[in-house]
Design an enzyme around this catalytic site. Structure first.
Site, PDB file in Angstrom:
ATOM      1  N   HIS A 180       0.823  -1.208   0.000  1.00  0.00           N
ATOM      2  CA  HIS A 180       0.000   0.000   0.000  1.00  0.00           C
ATOM      3  C   HIS A 180       0.857   1.259   0.000  1.00  0.00           C
ATOM      4  O   HIS A 180       0.882   2.001  -0.985  1.00  0.00           O
ATOM      5  CB  HIS A 180      -0.946  -0.009   1.198  1.00  0.00           C
ATOM      6  CG  HIS A 180      -1.846   1.185   1.261  1.00  0.00           C
ATOM      7  ND1 HIS A 180      -2.312   1.702   2.451  1.00  0.00           N
ATOM      8  CD2 HIS A 180      -2.347   1.994   0.291  1.00  0.00           C
ATOM      9  CE1 HIS A 180      -3.071   2.756   2.200  1.00  0.00           C
ATOM     10  NE2 HIS A 180      -3.096   2.951   0.905  1.00  0.00           N
TER      11      HIS A 180
ATOM     12  N   HIS B  70       1.571   4.871  -2.875  1.00  0.00           N
ATOM     13  CA  HIS B  70       1.733   6.251  -2.413  1.00  0.00           C
ATOM     14  C   HIS B  70       3.129   6.797  -2.696  1.00  0.00           C
ATOM     15  O   HIS B  70       3.293   7.850  -3.327  1.00  0.00           O
ATOM     16  CB  HIS B  70       1.455   6.327  -0.909  1.00  0.00           C
ATOM     17  CG  HIS B  70       0.014   6.277  -0.552  1.00  0.00           C
ATOM     18  ND1 HIS B  70      -0.716   7.402  -0.245  1.00  0.00           N
ATOM     19  CD2 HIS B  70      -0.849   5.236  -0.448  1.00  0.00           C
ATOM     20  CE1 HIS B  70      -1.958   7.061   0.041  1.00  0.00           C
ATOM     21  NE2 HIS B  70      -2.069   5.744  -0.075  1.00  0.00           N
TER      22      HIS B  70
ATOM     23  N   HIS C 175      -3.764   0.878  -6.551  1.00  0.00           N
ATOM     24  CA  HIS C 175      -4.063   1.481  -5.250  1.00  0.00           C
ATOM     25  C   HIS C 175      -5.461   1.099  -4.782  1.00  0.00           C
ATOM     26  O   HIS C 175      -5.657   0.797  -3.595  1.00  0.00           O
ATOM     27  CB  HIS C 175      -3.935   3.001  -5.315  1.00  0.00           C
ATOM     28  CG  HIS C 175      -4.267   3.663  -4.013  1.00  0.00           C
ATOM     29  ND1 HIS C 175      -5.462   4.310  -3.790  1.00  0.00           N
ATOM     30  CD2 HIS C 175      -3.579   3.739  -2.847  1.00  0.00           C
ATOM     31  CE1 HIS C 175      -5.489   4.766  -2.547  1.00  0.00           C
ATOM     32  NE2 HIS C 175      -4.366   4.444  -1.949  1.00  0.00           N
TER      33      HIS C 175
ATOM     34  N   ASN D 122      -6.263  -0.763  -1.218  1.00  0.00           N
ATOM     35  CA  ASN D 122      -6.706   0.231  -0.239  1.00  0.00           C
ATOM     36  C   ASN D 122      -8.148   0.050   0.224  1.00  0.00           C
ATOM     37  O   ASN D 122      -8.419   0.010   1.421  1.00  0.00           O
ATOM     38  CB  ASN D 122      -6.545   1.650  -0.797  1.00  0.00           C
ATOM     39  CG  ASN D 122      -6.920   2.700   0.238  1.00  0.00           C
ATOM     40  OD1 ASN D 122      -6.196   2.937   1.200  1.00  0.00           O
ATOM     41  ND2 ASN D 122      -8.078   3.337   0.049  1.00  0.00           N
TER      42      ASN D 122
ATOM     43  N   ILE E 153      -6.389   8.978  -1.128  1.00  0.00           N
ATOM     44  CA  ILE E 153      -6.718   8.764   0.288  1.00  0.00           C
ATOM     45  C   ILE E 153      -5.756   7.728   0.859  1.00  0.00           C
ATOM     46  O   ILE E 153      -5.210   6.915   0.093  1.00  0.00           O
ATOM     47  CB  ILE E 153      -8.178   8.297   0.482  1.00  0.00           C
ATOM     48  CG1 ILE E 153      -8.557   8.246   1.971  1.00  0.00           C
ATOM     49  CG2 ILE E 153      -8.380   6.959  -0.160  1.00  0.00           C
ATOM     50  CD1 ILE E 153      -8.545   9.572   2.662  1.00  0.00           C
TER      51      ILE E 153
END
Length: 868
Positions: free
Chosen positions: A531, A536, A720, A724, A868
């Site tokens: 993740h 990110h 993602h 997520n 997010i």
């Protein structure tokens, strides 16, 4: 449309006017303390109540020509006369914000000034405003540089915050939404294009202020350190020793750590992100409201209860875990007259902690405990991209001894596996690609000595061996649990135990504990690597380089920019409160203060090209190339929900990118000759990911560009989404996905073994995450699994006028339609009962790669970006 206006007086003056429509949003909500401090500290939202000036007198605009120059010496486009907003014609209501429309009239002579291609705007107000768009009523002639754009309007898709003009060296400039490669840009706009990129790059010096629009790189020196830690417990990430992707430079003041000699940014200073990278006003409010409600309503009363010793930090049986979703866990902070706990204390502090029921237990409270569900979540859970094909040489392969001790990399034998393979022999299973492994040995072993020295941490490095059954489901065969130990000769060695499946007696309890240790490895690897690192962190350098090197006029900027929305901001917030020293991650996840250092160790072997889904599947042995198979790949596990759905998303995305790129790079050498594109890729590789210079694809051909852009979009969107938005649906039930392990497998003759035989539930709960850490974990998972109401999903754009190129709009519409078809196909597969991995024993369909979603925690939806 040009209008002619006559003024009657001593002198007759004839003016030609161009009418425009300006859409803007005035500032009304301040993102207090970069949002995250409001979320994880006070939660305050400050409403701007300063007096509003007459906006029509406070904003000025000047058009810039894209066809006529000042003279042969000054090729830059002519700049028109300054003009101001006229009357406010309407107030629109969109997504909870208040866009306002204004008329504007520019004095503009076609013959003298040519065709507008840009404009300057000057803000005389103290506060910034969001300039959404400007549209000119201006019939234009199509020319060789324009791709079939609308001939009745010139549209400027701005979507940028404009501060007071004193904060800028030159007035803010915006360009019409006609895409141009650098070499095909009208000469009148070239200097303006280059100047704007220069402004965005800055000079790499000084502290960034809130009004700056500067994108630059820095190492992770903003995670801080704790005085109580050792010299290397919180190293700066980035460089040869601790390689890491770069993040946005803020230029904050530095403090010196006397223990390790490194310098860190002062953590309590306001964190900078360019204003355009902030959340929207609506998302900011939603983020604060949800975070404040959940954190203040759960963690604060639990902390107080623990402080007052009114409750234990251990769950009292599975029933107390279940109560968190069915009425809430009581915290006896206040007692009423009749001796029962009150719901609210006298100070307004809740005394009941509750959570929404996670999907994993909605149909059954115990299906998560089955071996089938344990294995299914490796291919259809929240971390489905780690499992790989087992290799023959990995079974009981001895290392070359460093001493006389017997050192084996794996202690699992063929005989161990064949016990539960329904008569199939290991060699036969290898030949048919039916043996798989979930392998966390390398990722954890190097850090286990440090981890197991932490208070309460008792962890293994795990390998789980699995067999593909005839019905398409996976069956766990054995779990190997390893930890380091020191040989009598002084060399480091490994101590391993092999646990086999069992459904009765104490062996069954040990098997459940072994699965829990596997899941702890998986949960931590998921959050820190799959993740955080693999989506990110790795995307941020591309976002920075895109803003620094690709003009808004560049067609690849228009392609990629939506896929960086909110990423820089959410990453800054994470570094402020989730992954920094002493943060929630360090308090509640197994590696504690070594969490980010562990992710750095994994990043050393990260390869950008392998993030493309087809290459990833091939590398893990989950697919082989097959021109006769769908998408050109034959899957080792045909019912592999992440791969099946993901390949459809990947191929639809690649088709869209391929057709879009072909609009602009049809000529031989066009990619190599694109100066902005080459600078973009060179900088992303050598600066943004500068610690991994040797493992990057070239940027020579249009196919290189297509593969690279598709991979970036895949990472930012579908990958993602896959790792997520299932966090709370699966991990919201802490027993299914614990974040900590606090006991090793008990050995016969010990007190822990006796306790395990007498009370298996207590043994299980004392092994995994305790109560306080659970509440923190679940609260954050709930927040991260929730879609904002202004989310923009794959196949969507926040503006219909994102480009003037009608061909590009048409092929994007085809992409949108293809995704709608894929969404229906995914739903059909989920309803196919023969595909047992689609729902599994918990009866939870694999919906996380459905492209669209409503707001909230929906367990579906692919946002364009890591938002997010």
């Amino acid at each position: 449309m040009s209008l002619t206006v006559e003024k009657i007086g001593p002198i007759v003056e004839r003016k030609k006017l161009v009418k425009g429509r300006v859409v803007l949003i005035r500032k009304n909500v301040v993102q207090t303390m970069s949002t995250v401090e409001g979320l994880f500290a006070t939660g305050k939202t400050i409403i701007d109540s300063s007096p509003q000036l007459d906006i029509t007198k406070s904003l000025s605009f000047k058009l810039i020509s894209r066809t006529n120059s000042h003279n042969i010496l000054v090729l830059a486009g002519k700049v028109g006369k300054e003009t101001y907003l006229e009357n406010n014609v309407s107030v629109l209501r969109t997504w909870g914000e208040r866009p306002e429309e204004f008329d504007i009239y520019f004095e503009w002579d076609d013959k003298e000034m040519g065709i507008p291609g840009a404009f300057y705007v000057k803000n005389l107000m103290d506060h910034e405003f969001l300039l959404v768009s400007v549209t000119l009523e201006y019939p234009t002639q199509r020319n060789e540089h324009d791709h079939n754009h609308d001939q009745n309007y010139i549209h400027f898709d701005c979507n940028s915050w404009v501060h007071n003009h004193k904060h800028y060296k030159t007035d803010r400039i915006f360009f019409a939404n006609i895409p141009y490669l650098p070499g095909k840009t009208p000469v009148q706009l070239q200097a303006y294009r280059e100047e704007e990129l220069k402004n965005l790059r800055g000079d790499g010096k000084g502290k960034r202020e809130k009004w700056d629009r500067i994108y630059d790189y820095d190492v992770y020196n903003d995670l801080g350190f704790l005085e109580s830690n050792g010299p290397q417990d919180h190293p700066v990430l980035g460089g040869l020793k601790y390689p890491y992707p770069r993040r946005l430079r803020t230029g904050r003041n530095l403090i010196h750590n006397n223990k390790n000699g490194e310098e860190y940014e002062v953590p309590d200073e306001v964190n900078y992100v360019p204003r355009d990278e902030d959340f929207s006003q609506e998302k900011t409010i939603e983020f604060l409201q949800l975070g404040t409600k959940t954190l203040a309503g759960r963690i604060e009363p639990l902390l107080l209860s623990l402080y007052l010793k009114n409750t234990s930090n251990e769950f009292n049986g599975f029933e107390e875990v279940d109560k968190m979703y069915q009425g809430g866990v009581d915290l006896p902070l206040s007692i009423t007259a009749n001796g029962t706990p009150s719901v609210i204390t006298g100070n307004g502090i809740p005394t009941v902690i509750d959570f929404p029921p996670p999907d994993v237990i909605k149909e059954s409270k115990f299906a998560w405990m089955t071996d089938e569900e344990f294995a299914r979540e490796m291919i259809a859970g929240v971390n489905p991209a780690v499992i790989r094909l087992l290799k023959k040489e990995e079974l009981a392969l001895p290392w070359k001894p460093l001493c006389n001790c017997t050192i084996q990399r794996s202690t699992v034998t063929k005989e161990n596996l064949e016990i539960n393979m329904n008569g199939v022999k290991v060699d036969e299973a290898f030949a048919d690609r039916r043996l798989f492994v979930l392998d966390y040995y390398e990722a954890f072993m190097a850090y286990l000595t440090k981890i197991n020295d932490l208070p309460s941490a008792k962890a293994y490095a795990t390998r789980t061996f699995l067999f593909l059954k005839d019905d398409g489901t996976l069956k766990p065969l054995a779990i190997e649990l390893s930890k380091p130990r020191l040989c009598p000769c002084g060399f480091s060695n490994t101590e391993s135990i092999v646990v086999l499946p069992a459904d009765k007696g104490v062996e069954s309890t040990i098997w459940q504990l072994a699965k829990a240790h596997v899941t702890v490895n998986d949960t931590n690897y998921h959050q820190l690597i799959s993740h955080w690192l693999h989506t990110h962190a790795v995307i941020e350098p591309f976002a920075i380089s895109t803003n620094r090197n690709l003009s808004v006029l560049h067609p690849i900027h228009k392609l990629l920019h939506p896929h960086f929305r909110d990423t820089i901001n959410i990453n800054a917030l994470a570094r402020k409160a989730l992954i920094n020293a002493g943060s929630i991650i360090e308090q509640t996840f197994l590696p504690g203060k070594y969490s980010m250092e562990m992710s750095s160790a994994v990043y050393k072997n990260w390869v950008f090209a392998d993030q493309a889904l087809p290459k990833d599947l091939i590398k893990r042995g989950l697919a082989v190339q097959d021109i006769t198979a769908p998408h050109g790949l034959s899957l080792a596990i045909e019912d592999y929900p992440y791969a099946v759905d993901g390949l459809e998303i990947w191929n639809a995305t690649k088709k869209w990118v391929q057709e879009y790129v072909s609009l602009y790079y049809s000529e031989e050498g066009a990619v190599k000759g694109d100066t902005e594109l080459q600078a973009w890729w060179k900088e992303a590789v050598e600066k943004g990911h500068g610690d991994l210079k040797a493992q990057w694809p070239k940027m020579h051909t249009s196919q290189d560009l297509v593969e690279t852009c598709t991979t970036i979009i895949w990472i930012a969107s579908a990958l993602h989404a896959a790792v997520n938005f299932g966090q709370y649906p699966y991990g919201g039930y802490i027993m299914n996905r614990p974040t900590q392990s606090r006991r090793w497998i008990p050995k016969p003759g010990t007190q822990e073994y006796d306790e395990m035989t007498k009370n298996p539930q207590e043994a299980f709960l004392k092994t995994i995450t305790p109560k306080y850490q659970t509440v923190m974990d679940l609260t954050v998972m709930e927040l991260l699994s929730t879609h904002a109401s202004d989310e923009v999903y794959l196949g969507q754009r926040s503006s219909l006028n994102w480009t003037a190129d009608q061909h590009a709009k048409e092929i994007f519409q085809e992409f949108t339609e293809n995704l709608a078809k894929i969404e229906k196909e995914i739903s059909d597969r989920n309803n196919n009962q023969q595909l047992r991995n689609r729902t599994g024993p918990i009866k939870l369909p694999y919906t996380v790669l459905l492209p669209t979603s409503e707001p909230g925690m929906t367990f579906r939806g692919i946002p364009n970006s890591v938002s997010i």
